[in-house]
Design a protein around this motif. Structure first.
Motif, PDB file in Angstrom:
ATOM      1  N   ARG A   9      25.283   5.118  63.513  1.00 10.03           N
ATOM      2  CA  ARG A   9      24.665   5.660  62.316  1.00 10.03           C
ATOM      3  C   ARG A   9      24.732   7.174  62.394  1.00 10.03           C
ATOM      4  NH1 ARG A   9      19.238   2.020  62.474  1.00 10.03           N
ATOM      5  NH2 ARG A   9      20.209   0.037  62.002  1.00 10.03           N
ATOM      6  N   PRO A  10      24.866   7.822  61.276  1.00 11.98           N
ATOM      7  CA  PRO A  10      24.974   9.289  61.302  1.00 11.98           C
ATOM      8  C   PRO A  10      23.765   9.979  61.922  1.00 11.98           C
ATOM      9  CG  PRO A  10      25.618   8.437  59.160  1.00 11.98           C
ATOM     10  CD  PRO A  10      25.067   7.285  59.943  1.00 11.98           C
ATOM     11  N   GLN A  11      22.575   9.406  61.799  1.00 13.23           N
ATOM     12  CA  GLN A  11      21.396  10.100  62.298  1.00 13.23           C
ATOM     13  C   GLN A  11      21.343  10.151  63.818  1.00 13.23           C
ATOM     14  OE1 GLN A  11      21.028   7.035  61.002  1.00 13.23           O
ATOM     15  NE2 GLN A  11      19.468   5.917  62.095  1.00 13.23           N
ATOM     16  N   VAL A  12      22.190   9.384  64.514  1.00  9.87           N
ATOM     17  CA  VAL A  12      22.198   9.422  65.970  1.00  9.87           C
ATOM     18  C   VAL A  12      22.579  10.822  66.453  1.00  9.87           C
ATOM     19  CG1 VAL A  12      23.325   8.474  68.026  1.00  9.87           C
ATOM     20  CG2 VAL A  12      22.596   6.952  66.187  1.00  9.87           C
ATOM     21  N   ILE A  13      23.426  11.526  65.725  1.00  7.45           N
ATOM     22  CA  ILE A  13      23.802  12.889  66.110  1.00  7.45           C
ATOM     23  C   ILE A  13      22.582  13.801  66.099  1.00  7.45           C
ATOM     24  CG2 ILE A  13      24.458  13.773  63.822  1.00  7.45           C
ATOM     25  CD1 ILE A  13      26.430  14.391  67.022  1.00  7.45           C
ATOM     26  N   ASN A  14      21.602  13.473  65.268  1.00  3.08           N
ATOM     27  CA  ASN A  14      20.363  14.231  65.219  1.00  3.08           C
ATOM     28  C   ASN A  14      19.670  14.224  66.582  1.00  3.08           C
ATOM     29  OD1 ASN A  14      17.925  15.409  64.170  1.00  3.08           O
ATOM     30  ND2 ASN A  14      17.085  13.360  64.110  1.00  3.08           N
ATOM     31  N   TRP A  15      19.668  13.088  67.272  1.00  2.00           N
ATOM     32  CA  TRP A  15      19.031  12.990  68.591  1.00  2.00           C
ATOM     33  C   TRP A  15      19.707  13.930  69.580  1.00  2.00           C
ATOM     34  CZ3 TRP A  15      19.511   6.964  68.813  1.00  2.00           C
ATOM     35  CH2 TRP A  15      18.743   6.406  67.799  1.00  2.00           C
ATOM     36  N   VAL A  16      21.028  13.994  69.509  1.00  2.00           N
ATOM     37  CA  VAL A  16      21.779  14.857  70.421  1.00  2.00           C
ATOM     38  C   VAL A  16      21.441  16.320  70.157  1.00  2.00           C
ATOM     39  CG1 VAL A  16      24.082  15.610  71.111  1.00  2.00           C
ATOM     40  CG2 VAL A  16      23.649  13.186  70.638  1.00  2.00           C
ATOM     41  N   PHE A  17      21.524  16.741  68.907  1.00  2.00           N
ATOM     42  CA  PHE A  17      21.249  18.141  68.581  1.00  2.00           C
ATOM     43  C   PHE A  17      19.812  18.532  68.930  1.00  2.00           C
ATOM     44  CE2 PHE A  17      24.774  17.913  65.232  1.00  2.00           C
ATOM     45  CZ  PHE A  17      25.689  18.502  66.079  1.00  2.00           C
ATOM     46  N   TRP A  18      18.878  17.659  68.607  1.00  2.00           N
ATOM     47  CA  TRP A  18      17.484  17.994  68.876  1.00  2.00           C
ATOM     48  C   TRP A  18      17.207  18.024  70.378  1.00  2.00           C
ATOM     49  CZ3 TRP A  18      12.544  16.079  70.321  1.00  2.00           C
ATOM     50  CH2 TRP A  18      11.493  16.900  69.905  1.00  2.00           C
ATOM     51  N   SER A  19      17.844  17.128  71.133  1.00  2.00           N
ATOM     52  CA  SER A  19      17.687  17.139  72.596  1.00  2.00           C
ATOM     53  C   SER A  19      18.220  18.427  73.203  1.00  2.00           C
ATOM     54  CB  SER A  19      18.419  15.949  73.221  1.00  2.00           C
ATOM     55  OG  SER A  19      17.862  14.746  72.776  1.00  2.00           O
ATOM     56  N   VAL A  20      19.366  18.875  72.737  1.00  2.00           N
ATOM     57  CA  VAL A  20      19.934  20.138  73.217  1.00  2.00           C
ATOM     58  C   VAL A  20      18.983  21.286  72.880  1.00  2.00           C
ATOM     59  CG1 VAL A  20      21.798  21.808  72.833  1.00  2.00           C
ATOM     60  CG2 VAL A  20      22.332  19.387  73.153  1.00  2.00           C
TER      61      VAL A  20
END
Length: 160
Positions: free
Chosen positions: A17-28
């Motif tokens: 899902r596209p929102q999974v990239i959100n987890w990566v960016f926010w974690s960084v």
């Protein structure tokens, strides 16, 4: 054990899902905010992160708000980094109209909020693993309360 617990909580939410990239960016972003030496070294990468985030998923206001809270409480002298990050969100195919779309999506209620799985509040899908994680988080907050900074708690509450 922690990996198994995390996996059990996140498994229903995984998928392409596209929102999974959100987890990566926010974690960084949180990782860089967490350690002073990383912030000093990588703070000017924040606008690049926001540029990528804006062009890959509409959850980029989460990065702006999180960083804004952190800047306000901890690094007011680096307000310029945040401002450049905000300006970086305008570099997308839609320009400023992208902001209007995000705001209108946030204000949606009714049918869309209730039927689009990604927009349903997290508490509609509470499972046992989530409850264990919540208990462990609250226990950690209780044990290490004095080490937690105000900005960490505010961002955590904002993220729900």
């Amino acid at each position: 054990m922690a990996v198994i617990l995390a996996w059990s909580v996140m498994l229903p939410r995984f998928g392409m899902r596209p929102q999974v990239i959100n987890w990566v960016f926010w974690s960084v972003l949180v990782r860089v905010m967490w350690e002073e030496r990383l912030w000093i070294k990588y703070k000017w990468w924040y606008p690049v992160l926001m540029l990528l985030w804006t062009n890959l998923h509409g959850s980029y206001p989460m990065g702006l708000v999180s960083m804004g809270i952190w800047i306000w409480f901890k690094h007011k002298k680096d307000l310029g980094v945040w401002i450049v990050g905000v300006l970086a969100t305008l570099v997308n195919p839609y320009g400023i109209r992208n902001w209007w779309e995000i705001i209108s999506q946030m204000r949606l209620t009714g049918l869309y909020r209730e039927t689009v799985n990604e927009w349903v509040p997290f508490y509609n899908m509470v499972e046992f693993g989530f409850l264990i994680t919540l208990v462990l988080t609250l226990a950690s907050l209780n044990m290490y309360w004095k080490k937690w900074k105000g900005w960490m708690i505010i961002i955590g509450i904002w993220m729900r």
